[in-house]
Design a protein around this motif. Structure first.
Motif, PDB file in Angstrom:
ATOM      1  N   GLN A  13       0.834  -1.202   0.000  1.00  0.00           N
ATOM      2  CA  GLN A  13       0.000   0.000   0.000  1.00  0.00           C
ATOM      3  C   GLN A  13       0.867   1.250   0.000  1.00  0.00           C
ATOM      4  O   GLN A  13       2.026   1.226   0.462  1.00  0.00           O
ATOM      5  CB  GLN A  13      -0.906   0.003   1.224  1.00  0.00           C
ATOM      6  CG  GLN A  13      -2.039  -1.019   1.155  1.00  0.00           C
ATOM      7  CD  GLN A  13      -3.031  -0.855   2.279  1.00  0.00           C
ATOM      8  OE1 GLN A  13      -2.694  -0.363   3.357  1.00  0.00           O
ATOM      9  NE2 GLN A  13      -4.258  -1.275   2.044  1.00  0.00           N
ATOM     10  N   ALA A  14       0.314   2.324  -0.486  1.00  0.00           N
ATOM     11  CA  ALA A  14       1.024   3.597  -0.473  1.00  0.00           C
ATOM     12  C   ALA A  14       1.457   3.933   0.954  1.00  0.00           C
ATOM     13  O   ALA A  14       0.699   3.734   1.905  1.00  0.00           O
ATOM     14  CB  ALA A  14       0.147   4.698  -1.035  1.00  0.00           C
ATOM     15  N   GLY A  15       2.688   4.409   1.066  1.00  0.00           N
ATOM     16  CA  GLY A  15       3.262   4.696   2.371  1.00  0.00           C
ATOM     17  C   GLY A  15       4.047   3.553   2.964  1.00  0.00           C
ATOM     18  O   GLY A  15       4.754   3.735   3.960  1.00  0.00           O
ATOM     19  N   GLY A  16       3.925   2.384   2.357  1.00  0.00           N
ATOM     20  CA  GLY A  16       4.616   1.205   2.849  1.00  0.00           C
ATOM     21  C   GLY A  16       6.048   1.116   2.361  1.00  0.00           C
ATOM     22  O   GLY A  16       6.564   2.031   1.716  1.00  0.00           O
ATOM     23  N   SER A  17       6.672  -0.021   2.685  1.00  0.00           N
ATOM     24  CA  SER A  17       8.088  -0.223   2.365  1.00  0.00           C
ATOM     25  C   SER A  17       8.303  -1.582   1.720  1.00  0.00           C
ATOM     26  O   SER A  17       7.550  -2.528   1.968  1.00  0.00           O
ATOM     27  CB  SER A  17       8.940  -0.142   3.636  1.00  0.00           C
ATOM     28  OG  SER A  17       8.847   1.117   4.237  1.00  0.00           O
ATOM     29  N   LEU A  18       9.322  -1.657   0.904  1.00  0.00           N
ATOM     30  CA  LEU A  18       9.802  -2.911   0.327  1.00  0.00           C
ATOM     31  C   LEU A  18      11.313  -2.839   0.240  1.00  0.00           C
ATOM     32  O   LEU A  18      11.889  -1.754   0.110  1.00  0.00           O
ATOM     33  CB  LEU A  18       9.242  -3.139  -1.071  1.00  0.00           C
ATOM     34  CG  LEU A  18       7.821  -3.675  -1.228  1.00  0.00           C
ATOM     35  CD1 LEU A  18       7.444  -3.703  -2.709  1.00  0.00           C
ATOM     36  CD2 LEU A  18       7.662  -5.047  -0.612  1.00  0.00           C
ATOM     37  N   LYS A  19      11.947  -4.017   0.285  1.00  0.00           N
ATOM     38  CA  LYS A  19      13.389  -4.077   0.093  1.00  0.00           C
ATOM     39  C   LYS A  19      13.679  -5.016  -1.068  1.00  0.00           C
ATOM     40  O   LYS A  19      13.338  -6.200  -1.021  1.00  0.00           O
ATOM     41  CB  LYS A  19      14.095  -4.583   1.350  1.00  0.00           C
ATOM     42  CG  LYS A  19      15.606  -4.618   1.226  1.00  0.00           C
ATOM     43  CD  LYS A  19      16.248  -5.081   2.529  1.00  0.00           C
ATOM     44  CE  LYS A  19      17.748  -5.117   2.435  1.00  0.00           C
ATOM     45  NZ  LYS A  19      18.385  -5.552   3.710  1.00  0.00           N
ATOM     46  N   LEU A  20      14.295  -4.481  -2.102  1.00  0.00           N
ATOM     47  CA  LEU A  20      14.708  -5.276  -3.244  1.00  0.00           C
ATOM     48  C   LEU A  20      16.156  -5.709  -3.065  1.00  0.00           C
ATOM     49  O   LEU A  20      16.976  -4.961  -2.523  1.00  0.00           O
ATOM     50  CB  LEU A  20      14.581  -4.481  -4.536  1.00  0.00           C
ATOM     51  CG  LEU A  20      13.215  -3.873  -4.843  1.00  0.00           C
ATOM     52  CD1 LEU A  20      13.254  -3.191  -6.222  1.00  0.00           C
ATOM     53  CD2 LEU A  20      12.121  -4.907  -4.790  1.00  0.00           C
ATOM     54  N   ASN A  84      11.169   3.172   0.965  1.00  0.00           N
ATOM     55  CA  ASN A  84      10.224   3.605   1.997  1.00  0.00           C
ATOM     56  C   ASN A  84       9.277   4.653   1.427  1.00  0.00           C
ATOM     57  O   ASN A  84       9.537   5.229   0.370  1.00  0.00           O
ATOM     58  CB  ASN A  84      10.972   4.182   3.190  1.00  0.00           C
ATOM     59  CG  ASN A  84      11.882   3.169   3.862  1.00  0.00           C
ATOM     60  OD1 ASN A  84      11.600   1.970   3.876  1.00  0.00           O
ATOM     61  ND2 ASN A  84      12.989   3.645   4.406  1.00  0.00           N
ATOM     62  N   SER A  85       8.193   4.886   2.149  1.00  0.00           N
ATOM     63  CA  SER A  85       7.202   5.897   1.738  1.00  0.00           C
ATOM     64  C   SER A  85       6.816   5.724   0.270  1.00  0.00           C
ATOM     65  O   SER A  85       6.805   6.688  -0.505  1.00  0.00           O
ATOM     66  CB  SER A  85       7.772   7.308   1.969  1.00  0.00           C
ATOM     67  OG  SER A  85       8.102   7.484   3.323  1.00  0.00           O
ATOM     68  N   LEU A  86       6.512   4.512  -0.088  1.00  0.00           N
ATOM     69  CA  LEU A  86       6.211   4.212  -1.491  1.00  0.00           C
ATOM     70  C   LEU A  86       4.948   4.913  -1.962  1.00  0.00           C
ATOM     71  O   LEU A  86       3.987   5.101  -1.192  1.00  0.00           O
ATOM     72  CB  LEU A  86       6.094   2.703  -1.689  1.00  0.00           C
ATOM     73  CG  LEU A  86       7.447   1.972  -1.737  1.00  0.00           C
ATOM     74  CD1 LEU A  86       7.280   0.489  -1.467  1.00  0.00           C
ATOM     75  CD2 LEU A  86       8.125   2.206  -3.077  1.00  0.00           C
ATOM     76  N   LYS A  87       4.962   5.291  -3.231  1.00  0.00           N
ATOM     77  CA  LYS A  87       3.851   5.996  -3.867  1.00  0.00           C
ATOM     78  C   LYS A  87       3.345   5.159  -5.049  1.00  0.00           C
ATOM     79  O   LYS A  87       4.105   4.379  -5.622  1.00  0.00           O
ATOM     80  CB  LYS A  87       4.322   7.363  -4.374  1.00  0.00           C
ATOM     81  CG  LYS A  87       4.963   8.238  -3.326  1.00  0.00           C
ATOM     82  CD  LYS A  87       5.503   9.513  -3.962  1.00  0.00           C
ATOM     83  CE  LYS A  87       6.176  10.407  -2.929  1.00  0.00           C
ATOM     84  NZ  LYS A  87       6.713  11.650  -3.541  1.00  0.00           N
ATOM     85  N   PRO A  88       2.107   5.351  -5.440  1.00  0.00           N
ATOM     86  CA  PRO A  88       1.600   4.620  -6.613  1.00  0.00           C
ATOM     87  C   PRO A  88       2.467   4.817  -7.851  1.00  0.00           C
ATOM     88  O   PRO A  88       2.609   3.897  -8.667  1.00  0.00           O
ATOM     89  CB  PRO A  88       0.200   5.193  -6.793  1.00  0.00           C
ATOM     90  CG  PRO A  88      -0.222   5.595  -5.421  1.00  0.00           C
ATOM     91  CD  PRO A  88       1.032   6.105  -4.762  1.00  0.00           C
ATOM     92  N   GLU A  89       3.051   5.983  -7.991  1.00  0.00           N
ATOM     93  CA  GLU A  89       3.909   6.239  -9.156  1.00  0.00           C
ATOM     94  C   GLU A  89       5.230   5.492  -9.112  1.00  0.00           C
ATOM     95  O   GLU A  89       5.987   5.525 -10.084  1.00  0.00           O
ATOM     96  CB  GLU A  89       4.161   7.744  -9.325  1.00  0.00           C
ATOM     97  CG  GLU A  89       4.651   8.444  -8.088  1.00  0.00           C
ATOM     98  CD  GLU A  89       3.525   9.119  -7.319  1.00  0.00           C
ATOM     99  OE1 GLU A  89       2.441   8.506  -7.156  1.00  0.00           O
ATOM    100  OE2 GLU A  89       3.751  10.267  -6.862  1.00  0.00           O
TER     101      GLU A  89
END
Length: 126
Positions: A13-20, A84-89
């Motif tokens: 979800q927007a605002g979430g985080s992922l680590k690649l 962090n702070s992921l956005k739809p874009e």
């Protein structure tokens, strides 16, 4: 010759985080400048972040600065991208890339890179 395998993509979800992560096979990983690029549907592949072979120089696209962190572990043959702070874009397929070099600079230009991973999908829902 080096082979690159990305992992860590997914739906968030927007605002979430992922680590690649990008795991490299072969030797001489410390001799490679590396980068992350991304490609959204219908758009050209674009630069995200780059890290020099020693990790001493880092460069980010303006769109991710302050939100993404690139790192490189030469002992583990791994490059990571903490998002962090992921956005739809930010939704795109993310690719890692590598180029052997004797220098200490980062490289933002896509066609300079010699090796590419297969990509990992990142989807950010609003």
């Amino acid at each position: 010759q080096v082979q690159l395998v990305e992992s860590g993509g997914g739906l968030v979800q927007a605002g979430g985080s992922l680590k690649l992560s990008c795991k490299a096979s072969g030797s001489r990983f410390s001799g490679y400048v590396m980068a992350w690029f991304r490609q959204a549907p219908g758009k050209e592949r674009e630069f995200v972040a780059a890290i020099s072979r020693t990790g001493g120089t880092i460069n980010y696209a303006d769109s991710v600065k302050g939100r993404f962190t690139i790192s490189k572990d030469n002992a583990d043959n791994t490059m990571n991208l903490q998002m962090n702070s992921l956005k739809p874009e930010d939704t795109a397929v993310y690719y890692c890339a590598a180029k052997f070099t004797m220098g200490f600079a980062t490289v933002r230009v896509m066609n300079v890179y010699e090796y590419w991973g297969q990509g990992t999908q990142v989807t950010v829902s609003s």
